[in-house]
Scaffold this motif. Structure first.
Motif, PDB file in Angstrom:
ATOM      1  N   TYR A 133       0.844  -1.210   0.000  1.00 45.79           N
ATOM      2  CA  TYR A 133       0.000   0.000   0.000  1.00 45.79           C
ATOM      3  C   TYR A 133       0.878   1.258   0.000  1.00 45.79           C
ATOM      4  CZ  TYR A 133      -4.311   2.576   1.268  1.00 45.79           C
ATOM      5  OH  TYR A 133      -5.410   3.399   1.287  1.00 45.79           O
ATOM      6  N   GLY A 134       1.940   1.217   0.798  1.00 42.13           N
ATOM      7  CA  GLY A 134       2.860   2.349   0.842  1.00 42.13           C
ATOM      8  C   GLY A 134       3.574   2.557  -0.477  1.00 42.13           C
ATOM      9  N   MET A 135       3.954   1.456  -1.122  1.00 41.87           N
ATOM     10  CA  MET A 135       4.631   1.566  -2.417  1.00 41.87           C
ATOM     11  C   MET A 135       3.675   2.092  -3.487  1.00 41.87           C
ATOM     12  SD  MET A 135       6.718  -2.047  -2.136  1.00 41.87           S
ATOM     13  CE  MET A 135       7.579  -1.941  -3.694  1.00 41.87           C
ATOM     14  N   ALA A 136       2.421   1.624  -3.436  1.00 38.42           N
ATOM     15  CA  ALA A 136       1.434   2.088  -4.412  1.00 38.42           C
ATOM     16  C   ALA A 136       1.133   3.565  -4.241  1.00 38.42           C
ATOM     17  CB  ALA A 136       0.149   1.274  -4.277  1.00 38.42           C
ATOM     18  N   ALA A 137       1.231   4.037  -3.009  1.00 34.47           N
ATOM     19  CA  ALA A 137       0.920   5.445  -2.722  1.00 34.47           C
ATOM     20  C   ALA A 137       1.848   6.403  -3.450  1.00 34.47           C
ATOM     21  CB  ALA A 137       0.976   5.695  -1.218  1.00 34.47           C
ATOM     22  N   LYS A 138       3.069   5.937  -3.755  1.00 34.16           N
ATOM     23  CA  LYS A 138       4.018   6.815  -4.440  1.00 34.16           C
ATOM     24  C   LYS A 138       3.494   7.267  -5.797  1.00 34.16           C
ATOM     25  CE  LYS A 138       8.025   4.706  -2.138  1.00 34.16           C
ATOM     26  NZ  LYS A 138       9.277   3.931  -2.325  1.00 34.16           N
ATOM     27  N   GLY A 139       2.702   6.405  -6.433  1.00 33.57           N
ATOM     28  CA  GLY A 139       2.143   6.763  -7.730  1.00 33.57           C
ATOM     29  C   GLY A 139       0.650   7.005  -7.675  1.00 33.57           C
ATOM     30  N   ILE A 140       0.099   7.123  -6.462  1.00 34.76           N
ATOM     31  CA  ILE A 140      -1.346   7.302  -6.255  1.00 34.76           C
ATOM     32  C   ILE A 140      -2.110   6.248  -7.066  1.00 34.76           C
ATOM     33  CG2 ILE A 140      -3.211   8.987  -6.071  1.00 34.76           C
ATOM     34  CD1 ILE A 140      -0.702   9.827  -4.621  1.00 34.76           C
ATOM     35  N   LYS A 141      -1.703   4.991  -6.891  1.00 34.22           N
ATOM     36  CA  LYS A 141      -2.302   3.902  -7.649  1.00 34.22           C
ATOM     37  C   LYS A 141      -3.479   3.285  -6.889  1.00 34.22           C
ATOM     38  CE  LYS A 141       2.115   2.644  -9.783  1.00 34.22           C
ATOM     39  NZ  LYS A 141       1.827   3.149 -11.127  1.00 34.22           N
ATOM     40  N   ARG A 142      -4.405   2.747  -7.629  1.00 32.07           N
ATOM     41  CA  ARG A 142      -5.529   2.024  -7.040  1.00 32.07           C
ATOM     42  C   ARG A 142      -5.011   0.749  -6.379  1.00 32.07           C
ATOM     43  NH1 ARG A 142     -10.764   1.456  -9.254  1.00 32.07           N
ATOM     44  NH2 ARG A 142     -10.361   3.435 -10.313  1.00 32.07           N
ATOM     45  N   VAL A 143      -5.599   0.388  -5.246  1.00 33.42           N
ATOM     46  CA  VAL A 143      -5.255  -0.870  -4.601  1.00 33.42           C
ATOM     47  C   VAL A 143      -6.523  -1.655  -4.310  1.00 33.42           C
ATOM     48  CG1 VAL A 143      -3.091  -0.087  -3.550  1.00 33.42           C
ATOM     49  CG2 VAL A 143      -5.245   0.183  -2.293  1.00 33.42           C
ATOM     50  N   ALA A 144      -6.411  -2.968  -4.395  1.00 31.96           N
ATOM     51  CA  ALA A 144      -7.470  -3.889  -3.978  1.00 31.96           C
ATOM     52  C   ALA A 144      -6.789  -4.890  -3.052  1.00 31.96           C
ATOM     53  CB  ALA A 144      -8.088  -4.588  -5.188  1.00 31.96           C
ATOM     54  N   LEU A 145      -7.024  -4.749  -1.757  1.00 30.76           N
ATOM     55  CA  LEU A 145      -6.291  -5.523  -0.758  1.00 30.76           C
ATOM     56  C   LEU A 145      -7.234  -6.416   0.032  1.00 30.76           C
ATOM     57  CD1 LEU A 145      -4.036  -2.640   0.645  1.00 30.76           C
ATOM     58  CD2 LEU A 145      -3.470  -4.281  -1.168  1.00 30.76           C
ATOM     59  N   GLU A 146      -6.954  -7.712   0.021  1.00 35.60           N
ATOM     60  CA  GLU A 146      -7.698  -8.664   0.859  1.00 35.60           C
ATOM     61  C   GLU A 146      -6.673  -9.240   1.821  1.00 35.60           C
ATOM     62  OE1 GLU A 146      -8.536 -11.873   2.499  1.00 35.60           O
ATOM     63  OE2 GLU A 146      -8.656 -12.800   0.519  1.00 35.60           O
ATOM     64  N   LEU A 147      -6.729  -8.777   3.088  1.00 34.87           N
ATOM     65  CA  LEU A 147      -5.659  -9.038   4.038  1.00 34.87           C
ATOM     66  C   LEU A 147      -6.102  -9.998   5.148  1.00 34.87           C
ATOM     67  CD1 LEU A 147      -4.338  -5.366   4.152  1.00 34.87           C
ATOM     68  CD2 LEU A 147      -3.696  -7.218   2.590  1.00 34.87           C
ATOM     69  N   GLY A 148      -5.346 -10.023   6.219  1.00 33.05           N
ATOM     70  CA  GLY A 148      -5.554 -11.018   7.267  1.00 33.05           C
ATOM     71  C   GLY A 148      -6.887 -10.899   7.977  1.00 33.05           C
ATOM     72  N   GLY A 149      -7.292 -12.000   8.593  1.00 32.25           N
ATOM     73  CA  GLY A 149      -8.534 -12.032   9.354  1.00 32.25           C
ATOM     74  C   GLY A 149      -8.297 -12.522  10.771  1.00 32.25           C
ATOM     75  N   ASN A 150      -9.309 -12.379  11.596  1.00 27.63           N
ATOM     76  CA  ASN A 150      -9.271 -12.888  12.973  1.00 27.63           C
ATOM     77  C   ASN A 150     -10.711 -13.220  13.349  1.00 27.63           C
ATOM     78  OD1 ASN A 150      -8.647 -13.554  15.583  1.00 27.63           O
ATOM     79  ND2 ASN A 150      -7.764 -11.573  16.140  1.00 27.63           N
ATOM     80  N   ALA A 151     -11.285 -14.148  12.589  1.00 28.65           N
ATOM     81  CA  ALA A 151     -12.729 -14.360  12.594  1.00 28.65           C
ATOM     82  C   ALA A 151     -13.254 -14.943  13.901  1.00 28.65           C
ATOM     83  CB  ALA A 151     -13.117 -15.282  11.442  1.00 28.65           C
ATOM     84  N   PRO A 152     -14.255 -14.283  14.508  1.00 32.62           N
ATOM     85  CA  PRO A 152     -14.938 -14.875  15.654  1.00 32.62           C
ATOM     86  C   PRO A 152     -16.020 -15.852  15.185  1.00 32.62           C
ATOM     87  CG  PRO A 152     -15.836 -12.716  15.223  1.00 32.62           C
ATOM     88  CD  PRO A 152     -14.728 -12.924  14.219  1.00 32.62           C
ATOM     89  N   PHE A 153     -16.212 -16.905  15.965  1.00 36.98           N
ATOM     90  CA  PHE A 153     -17.255 -17.903  15.711  1.00 36.98           C
ATOM     91  C   PHE A 153     -18.094 -17.929  16.983  1.00 36.98           C
ATOM     92  CE2 PHE A 153     -19.174 -22.063  15.482  1.00 36.98           C
ATOM     93  CZ  PHE A 153     -19.242 -22.407  14.140  1.00 36.98           C
ATOM     94  N   ILE A 154     -19.247 -17.260  16.946  1.00 36.14           N
ATOM     95  CA  ILE A 154     -20.023 -16.989  18.155  1.00 36.14           C
ATOM     96  C   ILE A 154     -21.211 -17.935  18.239  1.00 36.14           C
ATOM     97  CG2 ILE A 154     -21.238 -15.211  19.460  1.00 36.14           C
ATOM     98  CD1 ILE A 154     -19.721 -13.138  17.709  1.00 36.14           C
ATOM     99  N   VAL A 155     -21.307 -18.663  19.351  1.00 37.97           N
ATOM    100  CA  VAL A 155     -22.397 -19.615  19.548  1.00 37.97           C
ATOM    101  C   VAL A 155     -23.220 -19.179  20.758  1.00 37.97           C
ATOM    102  CG1 VAL A 155     -23.022 -22.032  19.913  1.00 37.97           C
ATOM    103  CG2 VAL A 155     -20.968 -21.458  18.583  1.00 37.97           C
TER     104      VAL A 155
END
Length: 504
Positions: A259-281
């Protein structure tokens, strides 16, 4: 590399190739199968037995630049193809992938370690995106907006944004490519794919089938590189002025760097990053159903999934019953072994780094007082990268595993008393990808959907991914959406055109 080792590698390669019909050993640039400019190579290893499957080009920044230039030239013509033509080509790619599903699955199992049945499931899932975007290509629409001025007309159109850099992870090496490339091709873009160094062979097989389907040269390019060259390649893919968008699936840490590297050229980003999913019962949930779905949400790909359940929040009235049922299911259903072995449901972790991470998190928790209900160690009788399916209880906030994305077959079970307490625990993370809720109270289901700070919420289900809905997270879990019509729109720019003097 000495000649003795080279001979051993070639013999190993010949043995592995017999059942890998689509195995390619070269990268793919501008419609040609090519070596690295330096002629360097690196090995792709089967994580189940550490055997070399193949040696492929270890490309660097020079190769990356050549690939970007090829995609740039191809964009000049591809952007002007009709939506109908792009749809037809994507449909042909889907058809040829369908016919080769078993061959693709063999490669996924060989390099990613998944059980063969699960690899076939990934191929079906990945193919669904090609099918979906073949249809979506003809429905990327603009708008006609009522003008505030007489004799003027406002038109808004969607135009392809250009070359897209695609950087994909190792955990779903086929589906992550089709989900991104199907979308950008439907929109009229071209791309350069940099697959994960652990699983590049699936990407090369996919592009071989794309070539057979008639995808024009330069529209899809695949560069392969080892970890050593990955930073230099990534720099080109993010900073080259001809790149219009960076689409990345992977860790939040790496996503921030890109994201920081893309910012140098004001480029579009599509980022699917880490999760920490809760499973609630909740106490009203059907426990038997919740446990069945927990098995899917936790142990798919042996826990190596960004949407995998990480923290199991169980109402105190149901806690013991849930844990007992969960343990029993794990003992019956989680069968460790090499992916091609019949009956295996859980393969190895992808590499030793993952084993060290998972082992370290569990060991830290146990040292600080957590209790192992089942599993809790490396299954060394099977291999170095096989970690037992594990359930931990008595986990406290001071333990690393409490707030860390595990990315392995470890379920952390926590008690809660009230709905507000469950929400507080679930939302106490900078991740916001997926959440799972089990309840028979309809009002509670709607409240949780609204108040959980996650991009995706599944009610009474442990699997939420499909081609039709928008996939993505909030907070530090990413930017943008994949799948659905929104997935194609990510790769377009809105253009406003004013038509004036219409009365002249």
């Amino acid at each position: 590399m000495n000649f003795v080792r080279l001979g051993l590698l070639k013999r190993s390669l010949n043995m592995e190739c017999r059942n890998l019909h689509l195995l390619k050993k070269l990268a793919y640039i501008n419609g040609e199968w090519v070596n690295a400019n330096s002629n360097s190579v690196f090995p792709v290893i089967n994580p189940a037995d550490d055997k070399v499957i193949a040696e492929i080009p270890d490309m660097d920044a020079t190769d990356a630049k050549i690939a970007v230039d090829a995609a740039t030239n191809a964009f000049k013509t591809w952007k002007d193809t009709s939506a109908k033509e792009r749809s037809s080509i994507l449909r042909k790619w889907f058809d040829v992938c369908q016919k080769n599903s078993d061959h693709l699955a063999d490669i996924i199992t060989a390099e990613a370690g998944k059980p063969l049945g699960e690899s076939k499931g990934e191929v079906a899932y990945g193919n669904s995106f090609l099918e979906w975007f073949a249809d979506t290509a003809r429905h990327i629409n603009g708008e006609v907006i009522p003008s505030p001025w007489p004799n003027k007309q406002i038109i808004v159109t969607r135009q392809p944004l250009g070359v897209v850099s695609i950087i994909t992870p190792w955990n779903f090496p086929f589906a992550m490519i089709t989900r991104k490339v199907g979308a950008l091709m439907a929109a009229g873009c071209t791309c350069v794919i940099k697959p994960a160094e652990d699983t590049p062979l699936t990407a090369l097989a996919a592009v071989q089938l794309a070539e057979e389907a008639g995808v024009p040269k330069g529209v899809i390019n695949v560069i392969t590189s080892s970890r050593k060259n990955a930073p230099a390649v990534g720099k080109v893919l993010c900073e080259d002025p001809n790149v219009g968008c960076i689409s990345f699936t992977g860790s939040t840490h790496v996503g921030k760097i890109l994201y920081g590297m893309a910012a140098k050229g004001i480029k579009r980003v599509a980022l699917e990053l880490g999760g920490n999913a809760p499973f609630i019962v909740f106490s009203s949930a059907d426990i038997s159903h919740a446990v069945e779905q927990a098995m899917l949400a936790k142990f798919r790909n042996n826990g190596q999934a960004c949407v995998g359940a990480n923290r199991f929040l169980i109402h105190e009235e149901m806690f013991d019953k849930f844990v007992d049922c969960f343990k029993y299911k794990i003992s019956q259903k989680c069968i460790l072994g090499p992916g091609h072995k019949e009956g295996v449901t859980c393969g190895p972790l992808i590499n030793m780094e993952q084993i060290k991470k998972v082992s370290g998190l569990v060991n830290d928790a146990v040292k600080k007082g957590a209790k192992v209900m089942i599993g809790g160690q490396v299954a060394k009788d099977i291999g170095e990268k096989f970690y037992e399916s594990t359930v931990l209880v008595d986990v406290k906030p001071d333990m690393e595993i409490y707030g860390e994305e595990i990315f392995g077959p470890v379920a952390v079970c926590l008690k809660f008393k009230t709905e507000n307490e469950a929400l507080e625990i679930a939302n106490s993370t900078r991740s916001g990808l997926a959440a799972y809720v089990f309840t028979s109270d309809l009002g509670q289901a709607f409240r949780m959907s609204r108040q959980l700070e996650f991009g995706m919420v599944a009610i009474n289900d442990g699997v939420l991914s499909a081609a039709e809905p928008p996939f993505g997270g909030i907070k530090e879990s990413g930017i943008g959406r994949e799948g659905s019509k929104h997935g194609a729109e990510e790769y377009t720019d809105l253009k406003y055109t004013l038509f004036s003097a219409l009365d002249k």
